[in-house]
Design a protein around this motif. Structure first.
Motif, PDB file in Angstrom:
ATOM      1  N   ASP A   4       0.831  -1.202   0.000  1.00 20.41           N
ATOM      2  CA  ASP A   4       0.000   0.000   0.000  1.00 20.41           C
ATOM      3  C   ASP A   4       0.865   1.252   0.000  1.00 20.41           C
ATOM      4  OD1 ASP A   4      -2.215  -1.593   0.060  1.00 20.41           O
ATOM      5  OD2 ASP A   4      -2.642  -1.305   2.189  1.00 20.41           O
ATOM      6  N   LYS A   8       0.948   4.068  -2.916  1.00 20.38           N
ATOM      7  CA  LYS A   8       0.707   5.485  -2.651  1.00 20.38           C
ATOM      8  C   LYS A   8       1.846   6.339  -3.184  1.00 20.38           C
ATOM      9  CE  LYS A   8      -2.330   5.268   1.401  1.00 20.38           C
ATOM     10  NZ  LYS A   8      -2.487   5.600   2.833  1.00 20.38           N
ATOM     11  N   ASP A 128      -9.187  10.231  -4.401  1.00 17.64           N
ATOM     12  CA  ASP A 128     -10.058   9.359  -5.195  1.00 17.64           C
ATOM     13  C   ASP A 128     -11.516   9.701  -4.924  1.00 17.64           C
ATOM     14  OD1 ASP A 128     -10.874   8.084  -2.819  1.00 17.64           O
ATOM     15  OD2 ASP A 128      -9.667   6.285  -3.166  1.00 17.64           O
ATOM     16  N   HIS A 130     -13.718   8.247  -3.307  1.00 21.00           N
ATOM     17  CA  HIS A 130     -14.248   7.796  -2.024  1.00 21.00           C
ATOM     18  C   HIS A 130     -13.837   8.717  -0.874  1.00 21.00           C
ATOM     19  CE1 HIS A 130     -15.014   4.175  -4.341  1.00 21.00           C
ATOM     20  NE2 HIS A 130     -13.730   4.087  -4.605  1.00 21.00           N
ATOM     21  N   GLN A 132     -10.586   9.293  -0.094  1.00 21.77           N
ATOM     22  CA  GLN A 132      -9.230   8.992   0.360  1.00 21.77           C
ATOM     23  C   GLN A 132      -8.258   9.993  -0.269  1.00 21.77           C
ATOM     24  OE1 GLN A 132      -8.181   6.636   2.616  1.00 21.77           O
ATOM     25  NE2 GLN A 132     -10.361   6.313   2.984  1.00 21.77           N
ATOM     26  N   GLU A 166      -6.961  13.312  -9.481  1.00 26.28           N
ATOM     27  CA  GLU A 166      -7.860  12.228  -9.077  1.00 26.28           C
ATOM     28  C   GLU A 166      -7.440  10.906  -9.703  1.00 26.28           C
ATOM     29  OE1 GLU A 166     -12.616  11.102  -8.795  1.00 26.28           O
ATOM     30  OE2 GLU A 166     -12.002  12.935  -9.825  1.00 26.28           O
ATOM     31  N   ALA A 168      -8.647   6.443  -9.603  1.00 23.13           N
ATOM     32  CA  ALA A 168      -9.822   5.593  -9.380  1.00 23.13           C
ATOM     33  C   ALA A 168      -9.908   5.105  -7.936  1.00 23.13           C
ATOM     34  CB  ALA A 168      -9.795   4.410 -10.337  1.00 23.13           C
ATOM     35  N   ASP A 169      -8.768   4.738  -7.352  1.00 23.33           N
ATOM     36  CA  ASP A 169      -8.815   4.141  -6.012  1.00 23.33           C
ATOM     37  C   ASP A 169      -7.468   4.281  -5.332  1.00 23.33           C
ATOM     38  OD1 ASP A 169     -10.370   2.487  -4.066  1.00 23.33           O
ATOM     39  OD2 ASP A 169      -8.715   1.103  -4.398  1.00 23.33           O
ATOM     40  N   ILE A 170      -7.496   4.636  -4.055  1.00 22.76           N
ATOM     41  CA  ILE A 170      -6.294   4.725  -3.223  1.00 22.76           C
ATOM     42  C   ILE A 170      -6.400   3.668  -2.138  1.00 22.76           C
ATOM     43  CG2 ILE A 170      -5.038   6.139  -1.551  1.00 22.76           C
ATOM     44  CD1 ILE A 170      -6.033   8.611  -3.091  1.00 22.76           C
ATOM     45  N   PRO A 171      -5.375   2.847  -1.944  1.00 23.83           N
ATOM     46  CA  PRO A 171      -5.434   1.851  -0.859  1.00 23.83           C
ATOM     47  C   PRO A 171      -5.478   2.539   0.491  1.00 23.83           C
ATOM     48  CG  PRO A 171      -3.231   1.935  -1.822  1.00 23.83           C
ATOM     49  CD  PRO A 171      -4.110   2.760  -2.706  1.00 23.83           C
ATOM     50  N   SER A 178     -10.666   9.880   6.014  1.00 19.82           N
ATOM     51  CA  SER A 178     -11.228  10.303   4.734  1.00 19.82           C
ATOM     52  C   SER A 178     -11.617  11.774   4.756  1.00 19.82           C
ATOM     53  CB  SER A 178     -12.472   9.464   4.402  1.00 19.82           C
ATOM     54  OG  SER A 178     -12.150   8.113   4.253  1.00 19.82           O
TER      55      SER A 178
END
Length: 205
Positions: A4, A8, A128, A130, A132, A166, A168-171, A178
């Motif tokens: 992770d 990052k 992202d 969400h 994060q 931005e 799609a997804d960050i661990p 958040s």
């Protein structure tokens, strides 16, 4: 966990390179849009304490936004890093002189009043959909937010960035907090309903 951290770091380098690739004219235009959206849509009442930040490197220019929020009655503070670990928030009045405060930043001097913010405008390298975020790797804001939470404070966390940051997804790691919202040139996007300051006390937005 090590994977992770490595992911990052990869995302940070990639998105900062994309931000750095924006021309001065593009950054100026996008910063103007950020100011317009933030000035209109960030919820506050007179006396709300707002932590801004002075832009460094290729960050969005938040200075016009801070002045717009001040004009709406917000009370501004700026973050100052002490001993490489601790962030404090010093009052930033219109006539407050700024001094060098380390890490390429400037802020009010030691004689400025210390205040806990109700709203944090948070710089970042990646975000992202969400909520994060990835900072710059030092963990200053993570520790500052944790200390505010330990004091019973629940500040509204609003990331400030350009759309190109931005992914799609960050661990997510266990210590990650958040964002409640992200402010870019496209507008203010909420991820969750925070507590905000109102004349009758704190309430959900």
């Amino acid at each position: 966990m090590p994977g992770d951290v490595a992911e990052k770091a990869r995302l940070r380098g990639e998105r900062l390179a994309a931000r750095d690739a924006l021309t001065l004219a593009e950054r100026h235009e996008k910063s103007q849009s950020i100011t317009a959206h933030g000035a209109a849509d960030i919820p506050l009442v007179p006396g709300t304490v707002i932590s801004g930040f002075m832009p460094i490197r290729s960050e969005a220019d938040t200075r016009p936004l801070m002045e717009a929020l001040r004009a709406r009655g917000g009370r501004l503070v700026l973050p100052v890093v002490l001993d490489r670990e601790t962030i404090v928030f010093r009052a930033f009045e219109r006539d407050t002189p700024l001094v060098k405060t380390g890490f390429g930043t400037t802020g009010p001097g030691e004689d400025a009043e210390l205040l806990d913010p109700d709203i944090l405008l948070v710089p970042l390298s990646v975000f992202d959909g969400h909520g994060q975020r990835v900072g710059y790797g030092a963990g200053h804001y993570d520790r500052a937010i944790a200390r505010l939470h330990a004091k019973g404070k629940q500040p509204v966390l609003i990331g400030v960035a350009f759309d190109c940051q931005e992914v799609a997804d960050i661990p997510a790691e266990p210590h990650d907090v958040s964002l409640h919202a992200i402010l870019t040139e496209s507008g203010l996007r909420w991820f969750s309903a925070p507590l905000s300051i109102s004349d009758s006390g704190q309430k959900a937005l």
